[in-house]
Design a protein around this motif. Structure first.
Motif, short mmCIF file in Angstrom:
data_model
loop_
_atom_site.label_atom_id
_atom_site.label_comp_id
_atom_site.label_asym_id
_atom_site.label_seq_id
_atom_site.Cartn_x
_atom_site.Cartn_y
_atom_site.Cartn_z
N UNK A 1 -14.66 -63.85 -54.22
CA UNK A 1 -15.90 -63.09 -54.09
C UNK A 1 -16.11 -62.13 -55.26
N UNK B 1 -0.10 -60.18 -32.44
CA UNK B 1 -0.03 -61.54 -31.92
C UNK B 1 0.01 -62.61 -33.00
N UNK B 2 -0.52 -62.33 -34.19
CA UNK B 2 -0.49 -63.37 -35.22
C UNK B 2 0.69 -63.15 -36.16
N UNK C 1 -22.79 -63.75 -42.56
CA UNK C 1 -21.44 -63.59 -41.99
C UNK C 1 -20.35 -64.06 -42.95
N UNK C 2 -20.70 -64.84 -43.97
CA UNK C 2 -19.68 -65.30 -44.91
C UNK C 2 -19.69 -64.50 -46.20
N UNK D 1 -13.20 -65.67 -37.09
CA UNK D 1 -12.14 -66.60 -36.74
C UNK D 1 -10.79 -65.91 -36.56
N UNK E 1 -4.53 -56.48 -33.15
CA UNK E 1 -4.27 -57.79 -32.54
C UNK E 1 -3.55 -58.70 -33.53
N UNK F 1 -9.40 -64.61 -51.41
CA UNK F 1 -10.85 -64.44 -51.20
C UNK F 1 -11.39 -63.27 -51.98
N UNK G 1 -11.96 -61.42 -41.86
CA UNK G 1 -12.53 -61.72 -43.18
C UNK G 1 -14.03 -61.83 -43.13
N UNK G 2 -14.72 -62.19 -44.18
CA UNK G 2 -14.16 -62.38 -45.52
C UNK G 2 -13.69 -61.07 -46.18
N UNK G 3 -12.58 -61.19 -46.89
CA UNK G 3 -11.96 -60.06 -47.60
C UNK G 3 -11.88 -58.81 -46.73
N UNK G 4 -11.42 -58.97 -45.51
CA UNK G 4 -11.20 -57.83 -44.60
C UNK G 4 -12.45 -57.01 -44.32
N UNK H 1 -13.81 -60.72 -33.88
CA UNK H 1 -12.77 -61.74 -33.73
C UNK H 1 -13.37 -63.14 -33.83
N UNK I 1 -15.10 -69.83 -48.08
CA UNK I 1 -14.63 -69.05 -46.93
C UNK I 1 -14.69 -69.88 -45.64
#
Lengths: 423, 329
Positions: free
Chosen positions: A402, B287-288, B180-181, B266, B283, A398, B270-273, B262, A249
């Protein structure tokens, strides 16, 4: 009421100002000022400005207003300007965005200039010239060429006593090699980043089986293809050839400084060949470069970046001439070097090569020279919606990494959701 | 008594009690015309701001939510597509439901805990002990930094797989998570970050606690009420308007959470929403992925949802919020 009374004259006033210059552009010595906008760091800014200054020296009536910024937020700013009708006259794009803007008529159609050779693309590899064409219009001109590249940690491989990987090895052989790296490092350094969320790795893999990522404005592959892709990497993860999902990730961020080959969390990263120099700056180890696994004909001459003009520019002829100067003038090419990627003009490539001093840049160039004859035909640039599809692939891949979804389930989800984003 | 004097100015404002004379004064123009102009002139910066920065963009976004507007569209390409964006949101967009779920979990877990922490610390800091001012400042500090990017970066470094939190846990022989990951924990770290920034409601609680008349506590203790009973029967009712105020404010703020998610993800959610807060999703789409029409529709659904929620909160307030001048209502 009061507000409208004040606001209305302002709007009309502004509109009136905008119209006054419309019939300009016939006098060759007329004063022309062009705005130029790109993303990149200070060194890119320096070389770009040098080339623009040289152009002004040769054409004293043409001057430039330049703006540049980091990659983050570049498109937000460009899109806001385009929405307000003040897109810069010349701006930098990459293939993630070219179709998006070309289809919405933000970019200037350069086809007539290419046809009458004001903008001469005849020295370009043919596929590179074509890679700027969207719906039959030359929407951008490649500023440089690159191709997907695997960057691996030479120093560590030597330390572990593992042979370097070689261009042309099969995917299975590569994964076995990566597994060996993991083992020989005592489990400290997995052999490769898991690229299952990486659209360009998937794309190369698909091309090697005669498919494309996109077929026009739709996906060019099926749920079965994607399932096999996810399963290939599930196997690699289970065997220990890649790091665990949380580390992957981190590597899925496109940030060069977070690539696992740089942070020391894997021995190989899946990036672009021209990134070798940039990645080397972030690590003390020596890095090597090779093509993605499988037949190199799956790869193609990609435009790493384009110059595009604004469809609203008042001076389309000058815009075309400036772009031509960037890609066909020998001094300009030497000034630019290969920081954006390899020089697109094949005649100038040799001259630029002679001026290079940085070892990593030389390696990049040697790699590109070696692989170019093996390239397959370039696909059409990705369609509108590509940016959204890319981020979707990351989040779906991902979910497999996971263990939140099976490969088959995830592949089905991807196809369903991607259809909505491409439509 | 102090209570009646405090509430006295409020009484004439109540609709039922307005004198007929007041009505008449309001209706008649008289010499007020010129004053009216002066008033509007003084108001004009604010009015211009309201029109230009709030009202017009809002109406525009309402209109755009019924179109296929992309960031790059010129006005000529914008096509009216009716309710399609809204339809897509409710029937064809799994990420929308994902974002709603993540946001609900985030707000519903964070807000009560944050308020509890704020109240607990406010009670401690309400005592007069040495250096209490310093502590008030220190506790308030995190919420000053609240929306900052720097803090979110620090947070993601602390909770990274090889971050300080895991090193600390390793000290006790515990193997930490990738926080966080890891999709199972990432939202939790955001919630903790949110709770930690309890300074703003804490200051408001402190102000509220200062307003509780000391006589009430004196009277209660004369009657033999334990500190616990005093808390439940004096502090809580007297504080309920302040609790209510903080609850409404923090709920809205909780639903609007964006920066930390955000930065830590990044910009991807994520990870995985797992950290895909609603505003972050909005956003991303705007914007993306450049779908401003769709993002506008998301924004309007969000506005309505927060509006409904606030109304619900206000209607429950009747049952548990006690105003000092309650007997008037």
């Amino acid at each position: 009421m009061a507000a409208t009374a004040v606001a209305l004259p302002l709007i009309f006033g502004a509109a009136a100002c905008g119209d006054s210059n419309d019939d300009a552009g016939t006098d060759p010595n007329e004063k022309v000022e062009l705005s130029v906008f790109w993303w990149g760091d200070d060194s890119r800014a320096e070389t770009t400005k040098k080339v623009l200054d040289a152009y002004t020296a040769a054409h004293p009536n043409v001057t430039f207003v330049t703006t540049f910024q980091g990659n983050q937020g570049y498109l937000d700013k460009l899109s806001t300007q385009a929405a307000g009708g003040n897109a810069p006259d010349i701006f930098q794009l990459d293939d993630n965005m070219l179709s998006e803007l070309a289809e919405r008529k933000v970019t200037l159609d350069l086809t007539p200039y290419v046809e009458d050779k004001t903008l001469d693309l005849s020295k370009f590899p043919e596929s590179l010239a074509k890679y700027g064409v969207v719906d039959g219009e030359q929407a951008g001109v490649a500023l440089a060429e690159n191709t997907p590249g695997l960057i691996y940690n030479k120093s560590k491989l030597k330390e572990f006593g593992v042979a370097e990987p070689t261009t042309g090895m099969t995917w299975e052989a590569f994964i076995t090699w990566a597994k060996e790296v993991s083992t020989k490092s005592g489990g400290k350094m997995p052999g490769t980043m898991d690229p299952s969320a990486d659209y360009k790795a998937l794309w190369v893999w698909l091309r090697q089986q005669g498919k494309e990522f996109y077929n026009g404005k739709e996906l060019g592959f099926t749920a079965e293809d994607l399932t096999r892709w996810f399963e290939l990497w599930k196997g690699a993860r289970d065997s220990g050839a890649t790091p665990t999902a949380d580390v992957i990730h981190e590597g899925n961020s496109s940030d060069a400084s977070k690539q696992l080959v740089v942070t020391g969390k894997a021995a190989t990263s899946w990036v672009w060949s021209n990134q070798l120099a940039a990645l080397s700056k972030n690590t003390k180890d020596e890095l090597g470069l090779m093509a993605y696994p499988g037949d190199p004909s799956g790869q193609w001459a990609r435009a790493s970046m384009y110059w595009s003009g604004s469809s609203k520019t008042k001076y389309p002829d000058v815009v075309a001439d400036v772009i031509n100067y960037f890609v066909n003038d020998a001094t300009a090419a030497k000034t630019l070097g290969i920081e954006r990627g390899i020089t697109p003009n094949l005649d100038l490539r040799k001259e630029v090569e002679a001026t290079l001093t940085d070892a990593n840049q030389k390696t990049s160039l040697a790699f590109e020279t070696e692989i170019t004859p093996k390239f397959g035909a370039a696909p059409t640039p990705p369609p509108k919606g590509h940016a959204a599809v890319r981020t979707l692939l990351v989040s779906i891949a991902e979910s497999v990494q996971y263990g939140k979804a099976t490969p088959a389930q995830a592949a089905q989800d991807f196809l369903t959701q991607a259809a909505g984003k491409l439509g | 008594m102090a209570l009646t004097t405090a509430s006295a100015p409020v009484v004439p404002e109540q609709p039922g009690r307005r004198s007929p004379a007041a009505h008449k004064r309001r209706g008649s123009g008289g010499g007020r015309g010129r004053q009216g102009v002066a008033g509007y002139v003084f108001l004009s910066p604010w009015l211009l701001g309201l029109m230009g920065i709030t009202a017009i963009p809002m109406l525009l976004s309402l209109y755009l939510s019924f179109t296929d507007y992309s960031v790059f569209s010129t006005w000529e390409d914008v096509q009216w597509i009716g309710l399609e964006n809204y339809q897509e949101m409710f029937t064809g967009d799994p990420q929308f439901y994902r974002a709603v779920t993540v946001t609900l979990v985030y707000a519903l877990v964070m807000v009560p805990l944050k308020l509890a922490a704020a109240l607990a610390v406010a009670l401690l800091l309400n005592r007069a002990w040495r250096g209490v001012g310093l502590f008030r400042g220190l506790f308030y500090l995190p919420s000053l930094l609240g929306g900052s990017v720097a803090l979110a970066l620090v947070w993601s470094a602390l909770f990274a797989g090889d971050g300080a939190v895991n090193e600390f846990l390793a000290f006790f022989g515990i193997t930490g998570q990738a926080w966080v990951n890891d999709p199972d924990y990432a939202l939790g770290t955001l919630i903790i970050l949110g709770i930690w920034q309890f300074g703003a409601p804490m200051v408001i609680f402190l102000a509220g606690l200062k307003q509780v008349p000391v006589e009430l506590y004196e009277a209660a203790s004369v009657d033999g009420a334990s500190p616990w009973r005093q808390f439940w029967h004096v502090t809580m009712p007297m504080l309920s308007p302040v609790i209510f105020f903080n609850l409404v404010l923090e709920t809205i703020r909780g639903f609007q959470g964006f920066t930390s998610a955000f930065v830590i993800s990044n910009g991807t959610g994520g990870p995985v929403d797992s950290t895909l807060l609603y505003t972050l999703y909005l956003y991303k789409r705007g914007f993306a992925e450049f779908e401003m029409g769709y993002a506008s529709a998301l924004a309007w659904v969000f506005l309505l949802a927060i509006g409904v929620l606030t109304v619900v909160l206000f209607s429950t307030g009747r049952f548990w919020v006690h105003y000092a001048d309650g007997e008037d209502r």
